[in-house]
Design a protein around this motif. Structure first.
Motif, PDB file in Angstrom:
ATOM      1  N   UNK A   1       0.605  -1.341   0.160  1.00 34.11           N
ATOM      2  CA  UNK A   1       0.182   0.302  -0.069  1.00 34.11           C
ATOM      3  C   UNK A   1       0.721   1.561   0.631  1.00 34.11           C
ATOM      4  N   UNK A   2       2.427   0.975  -0.044  1.00 33.14           N
ATOM      5  CA  UNK A   2       3.284   2.158   0.562  1.00 33.14           C
ATOM      6  C   UNK A   2       2.610   2.965  -1.390  1.00 33.14           C
ATOM      7  N   UNK A   3       2.917   3.931  -1.094  1.00 39.99           N
ATOM      8  CA  UNK A   3       3.123   5.189  -2.638  1.00 39.99           C
ATOM      9  C   UNK A   3       3.830   5.926  -2.596  1.00 39.99           C
ATOM     10  N   UNK A   4       5.110   5.865  -1.683  1.00 41.59           N
ATOM     11  CA  UNK A   4       6.034   6.672  -1.858  1.00 41.59           C
ATOM     12  C   UNK A   4       7.116   6.117  -2.006  1.00 41.59           C
ATOM     13  N   UNK A   5       8.532   5.917  -2.329  1.00 39.89           N
ATOM     14  CA  UNK A   5      10.019   5.928  -1.738  1.00 39.89           C
ATOM     15  C   UNK A   5      11.294   7.217  -1.968  1.00 39.89           C
ATOM     16  N   UNK A   6      10.449   8.066  -1.786  1.00 45.82           N
ATOM     17  CA  UNK A   6      11.035   9.205  -2.166  1.00 45.82           C
ATOM     18  C   UNK A   6      12.946   9.245  -1.232  1.00 45.82           C
TER      19      UNK A   6
ATOM     20  N   UNK B   1       3.711   5.620  -6.131  1.00 45.63           N
ATOM     21  CA  UNK B   1       3.906   6.485  -6.984  1.00 45.63           C
ATOM     22  C   UNK B   1       5.445   7.208  -7.283  1.00 45.63           C
ATOM     23  N   UNK B   2       5.576   7.205  -7.092  1.00 47.16           N
ATOM     24  CA  UNK B   2       7.495   8.192  -6.150  1.00 47.16           C
ATOM     25  C   UNK B   2       8.509   7.777  -5.900  1.00 47.16           C
ATOM     26  N   UNK B   3       8.822   7.156  -7.112  1.00 48.79           N
ATOM     27  CA  UNK B   3      10.241   6.861  -6.600  1.00 48.79           C
ATOM     28  C   UNK B   3      12.022   7.549  -6.972  1.00 48.79           C
TER      29      UNK B   3
ATOM     30  N   UNK C   1       7.078   9.127 -10.898  1.00 53.59           N
ATOM     31  CA  UNK C   1       7.723  10.421 -10.705  1.00 53.59           C
ATOM     32  C   UNK C   1       9.486   9.623 -10.773  1.00 53.59           C
ATOM     33  N   UNK C   2      10.062   9.979 -10.843  1.00 51.32           N
ATOM     34  CA  UNK C   2      11.355   7.956 -11.003  1.00 51.32           C
ATOM     35  C   UNK C   2      12.656   9.718 -10.998  1.00 51.32           C
ATOM     36  N   UNK C   3      12.289  11.149 -10.944  1.00 49.67           N
ATOM     37  CA  UNK C   3      12.861  11.558 -11.201  1.00 49.67           C
ATOM     38  C   UNK C   3      14.334  11.468  -9.853  1.00 49.67           C
ATOM     39  N   UNK C   4      15.589  12.188 -10.744  1.00 47.82           N
ATOM     40  CA  UNK C   4      16.876  11.790  -9.825  1.00 47.82           C
ATOM     41  C   UNK C   4      17.021  10.487  -9.144  1.00 47.82           C
TER      42      UNK C   4
ATOM     43  N   UNK D   1      11.585   7.584 -17.851  1.00 46.22           N
ATOM     44  CA  UNK D   1      12.192   7.676 -17.076  1.00 46.22           C
ATOM     45  C   UNK D   1      12.829   8.606 -17.165  1.00 46.22           C
ATOM     46  N   UNK D   2      12.722   9.114 -15.246  1.00 47.59           N
ATOM     47  CA  UNK D   2      12.443  10.480 -14.924  1.00 47.59           C
ATOM     48  C   UNK D   2      13.574  11.515 -15.497  1.00 47.59           C
ATOM     49  N   UNK D   3      13.659  12.823 -15.261  1.00 48.32           N
ATOM     50  CA  UNK D   3      14.747  14.060 -15.694  1.00 48.32           C
ATOM     51  C   UNK D   3      15.825  13.704 -14.532  1.00 48.32           C
ATOM     52  N   UNK D   4      16.481  13.431 -14.460  1.00 50.01           N
ATOM     53  CA  UNK D   4      17.732  13.178 -14.052  1.00 50.01           C
ATOM     54  C   UNK D   4      17.839  12.091 -13.419  1.00 50.01           C
ATOM     55  N   UNK D   5      17.065  10.872 -13.750  1.00 52.81           N
ATOM     56  CA  UNK D   5      17.366   9.730 -13.699  1.00 52.81           C
ATOM     57  C   UNK D   5      18.692   8.727 -13.420  1.00 52.81           C
ATOM     58  N   UNK D   6      19.587   8.692 -14.389  1.00 52.02           N
ATOM     59  CA  UNK D   6      20.832   8.605 -14.685  1.00 52.02           C
ATOM     60  C   UNK D   6      21.754   9.380 -14.285  1.00 52.02           C
ATOM     61  N   UNK D   7      21.671  10.934 -13.975  1.00 52.70           N
ATOM     62  CA  UNK D   7      22.556  11.870 -14.735  1.00 52.70           C
ATOM     63  C   UNK D   7      23.281  11.765 -13.356  1.00 52.70           C
TER      64      UNK D   7
END
Length: 186
Positions: free
Chosen positions: A18-23, A48-50, A74-77, A97-103
C-alpha cells in the motif's frame, strides 16, 4: 549506511503493497557498495513516487530495477550521482524514466532490458539522461523467452582482501544471465 549491501534483504519492501512513495529511501548511502538486492521493491504496484531513491549512492555498482511502473509518476533523480553504477537491469514495465534519473552515472557500461529494442525505444526519457541513452552497451530480451524471474548467486573471480575490492559476477542459476560486480573489502 555501513556495509549496507550485506544487510539489506531481498524483497525488503515486498510486503509494503500500500506504500505510495519511496522518495529518497536510500539517498546518500555512499557506503552502500555492490548491487541492489533482487526484488527490493517487489509487489509495490501502488507506489507512484521513486524520486531520488538511490541518489548519491556512490558505491552502488548495479542491480535489478524490478519496479511495476503502472502507477509511477516520478522517477526523477532515481540514480543521480551513482558514480560507480556500471550495470542496470530494467524490466519491461518501465515506460518512463524521469529527469536526471541517471545523471552523473559516468561508469554506466551495461543496460540489460527484458524487452525488445523497439520497446526500449518507446520509453520516454526525461532531461539529463545521456548516460543511459547513449554510451552503454544494451542487451535486449535479457530475461529470455522463458520470462522467468532470475535467481542469482555471486561467483567470485578475484576475492576481496582486507584492503582491496574483489571482482565477481552475479549469475542467474537458471539461464546464466550475468553482470559484473565489485566485492567489498573484508
Amino acid at each position: 549506511c555501513i556495509s549496507l549491501s550485506e544487510s539489506i534483504p531481498s524483497k525488503l519492501f515486498g510486503a509494503c503493497t500500500e506504500v505510495e512513495t519511496f522518495v529518497e529511501a536510500f539517498k546518500g548511502c555512499n557506503k552502500w557498495t555492490g548491487i541492489i538486492p533482487r526484488g527490493l521493491f517487489a509487489n509495490n504496484s501502488m507506489a507512484t513516487n521513486y524520486e531520488g531513491v538511490f541518489k548519491n549512492c556512490s558505491g552502488l555498482t548495479g542491480g535489478e530495477l524490478q519496479i511495476d511502473t503502472t502507477n509511477v509518476t516520478n522517477m526523477n533523480s532515481m540514480f543521480e550521482g551513482c558514480t560507480s553504477l556500471e550495470s542496470v537491469y530494467m524490466g519491461i514495465g518501465v515506460k518512463t524514466v524521469g529527469e536526471y534519473a541517471f545523471d552523473l552515472c559516468f561508469k554506466l557500461k551495461n543496460v540489460y532490458y527484458s524487452g525488445t529494442k523497439t520497446q526500449w525505444n518507446a520509453i520516454s526519457f526525461g532531461e539529463s539522461n545521456s548516460y543511459i541513452t547513449s554510451g552503454p552497451t544494451f542487451y535486449y530480451n535479457s530475461v529470455g523467452d522463458s520470462g522467468h524471474a532470475h535467481i542469482y548467486e555471486t561467483v567470485v573471480t578475484t576475492p576481496a582482501t582486507c584492503t582491496e575490492n574483489g571482482l565477481g559476477s552475479v549469475v542467474c542459476t537458471i539461464c546464466g544471465f550475468s553482470y559484473p560486480t565489485k566485492l567489498t573489502p573484508l
